[in-house]
Design an enzyme around this catalytic site. Sequence first.
Site, PDB file in Angstrom:
ATOM      1  N   ASP A 219      -5.834  -3.089  -2.780  1.00  9.44           N
ATOM      2  CA  ASP A 219      -4.814  -2.749  -1.787  1.00  9.44           C
ATOM      3  C   ASP A 219      -4.199  -3.972  -1.097  1.00  9.44           C
ATOM      4  OD1 ASP A 219      -3.576  -1.795   0.675  1.00  9.44           O
ATOM      5  OD2 ASP A 219      -4.591   0.104   0.280  1.00  9.44           O
TER       6      ASP A 219
ATOM      7  N   SER B 219       0.841  -1.192   0.000  1.00 13.10           N
ATOM      8  CA  SER B 219       0.000   0.000   0.000  1.00 13.10           C
ATOM      9  C   SER B 219       0.881   1.249   0.000  1.00 13.10           C
ATOM     10  CB  SER B 219      -0.971  -0.045   1.182  1.00 13.10           C
ATOM     11  OG  SER B 219      -2.015   0.893   1.037  1.00 13.10           O
TER      12      SER B 219
END
Length: 275
Positions: free
Chosen positions: A187, A45
């Site tokens: 993500d 991320s």
Amino acid sequence: MGAGRAVVLGGGGLAGIAWMTGMLAAWEAAGLTPARDADTVVGTSAGSTVAAQATNRSPSDIYAGLTGDAPTAEEISPGRHSEEQIGALLEIMSQVPPPPESELVDYYFAVPVDDSLAAARREVIRQRCAGCAWRPGLVITALSRRRRARVTFDQTTGVPLADAVAASCAVPGLWPHVTVGGDDYIDGGMLSSTNADLAAGADPILVLQPDPRPDDLFPEAEKAARAGALIVRPDERSWQAAGSNPLDPAVRPACARAGYAQGELSVDRVRAYWG
């Protein structure tokens, strides 16, 4: 991922990117460059952005761009409901025991998202990754819709670095998923904010973990710590700088400066650990 030295860079939004950049810049000023020296760099991320940048560019240069009169990297806001969405995601991610991995992935992909942001979002990631290329040992994490599990990208997978970073940063409900090679990705921090298990077998392992949740929700980081990893988390000043919305572009300068200050205070500790 094998022997050698490893750096793990975790998720934490724009606040986390800025904080980690400040930390790395302070260490670089003291002669420490762990992201460039490591045999393995795991980015998740926010950490995927920092991993791509810090393995290609000077963290001090990136820091200067974040803390100038106007940050040089353009960012867009996911909208006024981002704080509520972040809260909902954190509640799901904080369940103990956690739901099965495949069910969590299905849930995340089912969260509605505004697809009209896709083009602007990809341009933001392209700017973040400008001048960056895959390096040996660089590993980026994401979640796959087709495989219903975590996947990793590296220089052998044939996926452009900017696409891998975009996938790893596609927060469900806030940013559109990323399609690469016939599969959809979101993500990489939705199952683990660090994915520190990917550094298993390395020594030393340095983990930067911007995630604000309690320590007992990170079994992979706790396991790494028991194996001798050094885990660095934001101090009080850095928590305050991040505020209530780590995805707000306005928090970047303060978070970067707080990270730099914390980095200066931690130099001796990190030097003794990293060598």
